[in-house]
Design a protein around this motif. Structure first.
Motif, short mmCIF file in Angstrom:
data_model
loop_
_atom_site.label_atom_id
_atom_site.label_comp_id
_atom_site.label_asym_id
_atom_site.label_seq_id
_atom_site.Cartn_x
_atom_site.Cartn_y
_atom_site.Cartn_z
N UNK A 1 1.78 -8.05 -15.85
CA UNK A 1 1.78 -8.58 -17.21
C UNK A 1 2.38 -7.63 -18.22
N UNK A 2 1.99 -6.37 -18.13
CA UNK A 2 2.43 -5.41 -19.14
C UNK A 2 2.83 -4.12 -18.46
N UNK A 3 3.97 -4.12 -17.78
CA UNK A 3 4.34 -2.91 -17.04
C UNK A 3 4.42 -1.67 -17.93
N UNK A 4 4.89 -1.88 -19.15
CA UNK A 4 5.03 -0.71 -20.03
C UNK A 4 3.66 -0.16 -20.39
N UNK A 5 2.75 -1.07 -20.73
CA UNK A 5 1.40 -0.61 -21.06
C UNK A 5 0.75 0.04 -19.84
N UNK A 6 0.96 -0.54 -18.67
CA UNK A 6 0.37 0.03 -17.47
C UNK A 6 0.88 1.44 -17.25
N UNK A 7 2.19 1.63 -17.48
CA UNK A 7 2.76 2.96 -17.31
C UNK A 7 2.14 3.92 -18.32
N UNK A 8 1.91 3.40 -19.54
CA UNK A 8 1.32 4.25 -20.57
C UNK A 8 -0.09 4.68 -20.18
N UNK A 9 -0.77 3.85 -19.41
CA UNK A 9 -2.12 4.21 -18.99
C UNK A 9 -2.13 5.03 -17.71
N UNK A 10 -0.96 5.47 -17.29
CA UNK A 10 -0.91 6.36 -16.15
C UNK A 10 -0.73 5.68 -14.81
N UNK A 11 -0.45 4.36 -14.81
CA UNK A 11 -0.18 3.69 -13.55
C UNK A 11 1.28 3.90 -13.21
N UNK A 12 1.56 4.37 -12.02
CA UNK A 12 2.95 4.49 -11.61
C UNK A 12 3.43 3.13 -11.12
N UNK A 13 4.13 2.42 -12.02
CA UNK A 13 4.41 1.01 -11.77
C UNK A 13 5.21 0.83 -10.49
N UNK A 14 6.27 1.64 -10.35
CA UNK A 14 7.14 1.47 -9.19
C UNK A 14 6.38 1.73 -7.90
N UNK A 15 5.60 2.81 -7.88
CA UNK A 15 4.91 3.15 -6.64
C UNK A 15 3.84 2.13 -6.30
N UNK A 16 3.16 1.66 -7.34
CA UNK A 16 2.13 0.65 -7.08
C UNK A 16 2.75 -0.64 -6.57
N UNK A 17 3.88 -1.02 -7.18
CA UNK A 17 4.56 -2.23 -6.71
C UNK A 17 5.03 -2.05 -5.28
N UNK A 18 5.55 -0.88 -5.00
CA UNK A 18 6.04 -0.63 -3.64
C UNK A 18 4.88 -0.74 -2.65
N UNK A 19 3.74 -0.16 -3.02
CA UNK A 19 2.57 -0.25 -2.15
C UNK A 19 2.16 -1.71 -1.98
N UNK A 20 2.23 -2.47 -3.07
CA UNK A 20 1.85 -3.87 -3.00
C UNK A 20 2.79 -4.67 -2.10
N UNK A 21 4.08 -4.44 -2.26
CA UNK A 21 5.06 -5.15 -1.42
C UNK A 21 4.85 -4.77 0.04
N UNK A 22 4.60 -3.48 0.26
CA UNK A 22 4.40 -3.01 1.61
C UNK A 22 3.14 -3.63 2.22
#
Lengths: 320, 438
Positions: free
Chosen positions: B304-325
């Motif tokens: 929903x809010x990738x930018x906000x998630x990144x601001x809260x310290x979530x590594x968006x790319x890595x989390x997405x990669x883990x999810x896809x995997x």
């Protein structure tokens, strides 16, 4: 193998890659044209080209009761010459492309998930349509170019068939004509305008919907031309375009999905690499080259997501 | 599930929020100054996300709002449903409730109303009963279908995770299932893995291939993941034919029911069914646990809010990669399980049409309108996938008929129609949201 024989073989392989390269390039250009103007990745482009090959078969069959829809041609009961059949297929393909844009793609309003879903729906729909009407059997459609065994040049011992030359030149001419239309005519200007900024184009009075529909029609016609011409090389089958679609997508990716010129070059480059790998690398045969195309996709997207585009062009393009 | 998980409607939103937003633009006293005042959108999001950390109202504001004294801040206050408040000129327009209904993301706890939750429990009980009863009653052919159906639930779970929780698209899960089947089969045949553990090999292979596709695609616009996965789906049967040859490869291993089960030697399919059910149940339990926890919420944030998630310290790319995997791994796990009832692998089992069918059903059944925010919706999707061809074969002439009639009656036509209708409905919904946002 003597040196001259090796050179001959190499030349022969280069010539052999032309036909495939033309088909890949045409699909790649069609895909990037649609993507560039509308942001829609048309995954059904290959199936649309396959449909076009079947339409050419219908025209070339005349009123043959064994071929579905050819009864519609009863007033022109004589089979059409192949060049006319291919031309007819291109016209029908353009109409089909425009119709699909109007009925299926436009209602999705460019939302990525529904649009991709819709193109996949078309993928299934066209495949099923062909299987059910033409019973999935292989058909044969000759080439519009001379195919006798004497119709060839011999260059350095390698044979360059008129057929290959005709196919390559026709595709290049078609793509060149498109580029010319885009750069010199008013319609082309409108197309470039909506590629650059859709909303502003609408504000200055360009009828965006019509231009997008035209873009789909032209892309479908180009794919249809590729389908009709490559049918002279392959047999016409429901799955004839699967390999071509992957190579076409890979070639379009080389152009960052945005640059038709680079997509064209990418098509020939991939075909060249494919033929060379199948010819010179022992453990790769012509079927496994598909993995090679996938590998190219993955590597290009990892290393240079913008393909061969310059970084500046990519920044402008990919951010949209 | 309690009411605290209920999606907020304007009248369940504590009035104190509005007063904070409207009347106290800048807090003056130092105690309040340290508390940031969230934007309206942020408040709405946090209210939806079950982790209600609402801004405490300052004393001055409290005096302006007697309602704010109410305890249980953030919970719906039935006594405070104040229609005057709703109709105030400054209040949010009534259409906001529509907007929120559309926007309300199927959060970690889902837009769960009590009935939906009860329905899930009832469905689980019914499924448990079916798992025991069906094998004892059904024919072995039908039970084999049901076993495959159970395994396909896992593929759908993977796709559901991707589409519904992460907002990504995969058109290659059929191929990933095939990858899992290939890896599981060769792990047993060539490396002597016990057949009972072979789905793990499928899981590992699925994760690896998913990561391979995800690494380049996730850095780019969404269309690229679809492009890569479709390419993989088309390439897989051709590649498998090259690797395994044109003939089916048989699994060197059997599933013989242990004596304590009391299953007769000719009824291995019952044991096979229960083995698959056990694997799928464990996988679902783990997945459900994962997705209702912080990782699940972080995944939704990346959607929903990738930018906000990144601001809260979530590594968006890595989390997405883990999810896809993970999603691909689930498909691979299912591929390993496919070998339990079928015992061989063949290029014709995983054509690219399978991937498109999986995608179509995911889009259709992942609609929030029919409760698609729940993992349990994978069951009807898998049921349609497996049993529709069975149903069609039983209709005389449906499969073999040609021409227009045969076209309309064909399975792929039904799927194409489903895909187009689902896509159209989804785009309409997306536009409705946008027009509210605008």
């Amino acid at each position: 193998m003597t040196q001259s024989a090796a050179v001959t073989l190499f030349l022969q392989r280069v010539f052999d890659s032309f036909a495939n390269g033309s088909a890949y390039a045409a699909l790649a250009v069609a895909i990037s044209m649609v993507f560039r103007s509308t942001g829609v990745l048309n995954l059904a482009q290959g199936q649309m080209a396959m449909l076009s090959a079947y339409i050419a078969v219908v025209f070339a069959a005349g009123a043959d009761p064994g071929v579905a829809f050819s009864g519609w041609l009863t007033p022109f009961a004589t089979p059409w010459p192949i060049w006319a059949a291919v031309a007819g297929a291109v016209v029908v393909s353009a109409a089909v492309g425009a119709l699909l844009e109007y009925t299926v793609i436009r209602p999705m309003h460019g939302d990525p998930v529904p649009t991709i879903g819709a193109t996949l729906g078309l993928y299934l729909l066209i495949g099923t349509f062909v299987v059910k009407h033409f019973s999935g059997r292989q058909r044969f459609l000759g080439s519009p170019f001379p195919q006798e065994h004497t119709d060839r040049f011999v260059i350095g011992g390698a044979r360059l068939w008129f057929d290959t030359i005709g196919l390559t030149l026709t595709m290049l001419a078609a793509i060149g004509l498109l580029a010319l239309i885009q750069s010199t005519t008013k319609v082309g200007l409108a197309f470039r305008a909506i590629t650059s900024n859709r909303d502003s184009s609408a504000l200055v009075g360009i009828r965006v919907e019509w231009v997008v529909m035209g873009g789909w029609a032209v892309a479908a016609a180009l794919g249809g031309l590729a389908g009709g011409l490559i049918a002279g090389e392959l047999n016409v089958r429901p799955d004839m375009m699967e390999r071509l679609l992957i190579f076409g997508l890979a070639a379009a990716t080389l152009g960052g999905l945005r640059s038709p010129a680079l997509a064209l070059a990418g098509g020939y480059l991939l075909a060249f690499a494919e033929t060379m790998m199948a010819g010179y690398v022992g453990f790769i045969d012509s079927q496994v080259t598909l993995v090679w195309a996938l590998g190219v996709l993955i590597v290009v997207l990892s290393v240079r997501p913008s393909g061969l585009l310059s970084r500046k062009a990519a920044r402008e393009g990919l951010r949209t | 599930m309690t009411d605290s998980h209920a999606p907020p409607t304007p009248d369940s939103e504590p009035p104190v929020f509005r007063l904070v937003l409207r009347e106290a633009p800048v807090p003056h006293d130092s105690s309040a100054a340290s508390v940031p005042i969230p934007r309206a959108g942020a408040l709405r999001q946090s209210a939806e996300a079950d982790t209600l950390s609402a801004t405490p109202a300052t004393p001055g504001e409290r005096s302006a709002s007697p309602q704010a004294e109410a305890p249980g801040r953030g919970l719906p206050q039935p006594g405070l449903r104040n229609t005057e408040h709703e109709n105030e000129p400054g209040a949010e327009p009534a259409s906001a409730s529509e907007s929120e209904r559309f926007r309300s993301p199927p959060t970690a706890v889902g837009p769960s109303t009590a009935w939906a939750s009860r329905l899930t429990v009832a469905a689980l009980v019914a499924i448990a009963a079916l798992v025991v009863v069906v094998p004892l009653r059904a024919s072995s052919t039908f039970l084999t279908d049901v076993t495959q159906l159970t395994a396909f639930c896992l593929v759908f779970a993977g796709l559901w995770l991707l589409t519904h929780r992460m907002g990504l698209l995969s058109v290659g899960h059929g191929a990933l299932t095939g990858v899992g089947a290939y890896a599981a089969l060769h792990a047993v045949n060539d490396f002597g893995l016990p057949p009972m553990l072979m789905p793990l090999a499928g899981f590992a292979a699925g994760c690896a291939v998913g990561a391979l596709l995800g690494i380049p695609a996730l850095r780019l616009p969404k269309a690229y993941l679809a492009l890569l996965t479709l390419s993989a789906a088309v390439a897989f049967p051709i590649v498998l034919r090259q690797l395994d040859g044109p003939l089916p490869v048989t699994l060197d291993g059997e599933f013989i029911a242990p004596g304590w089960t009391g299953i007769a030697p000719n009824d291995e399919h019952i044991w096979e069914f229960w083995v698959v059910v056990a694997w799928v149940a464990v996988a679902f339990w783990l997945l459900h646990g994962l997705l209702t926890g912080p990782i699940g919420r972080a995944l939704i944030a990346t959607r929903d809010e990738p930018t906000a998630a990144a601001a809260f310290g979530v590594s968006v790319y890595r989390l997405r990669l883990a999810g896809v995997s993970l999603s691909s791994g689930l498909a691979g796990l299912a591929g390993g399980l496919m070998l339990v009832p079928v015992n061989f692998n063949d290029q014709s089992l995983y054509p690219e049409e399978l991937s498109i069918k999986l995608f179509a059903l995911t889009i259709a059944f992942a609609s929030t309108a029919i409760g698609g925010s729940r993992l349990i919706m994978t069951v009807p999707a898998a049921t349609v996938l497996v049993l529709l061809p069975v149903w069609l074969v039983d209709r005389p002439g449906w499969v073999t008929q040609g021409g227009w009639i045969g076209f309309v009656k064909s399975e792929f036509f039904l799927y194409a129609a489903l895909l187009l209708v689902a896509a159209y409905a989804r785009s309409r919904r997306a536009r409705a949201v946008r027009s509210y946002d605008a």
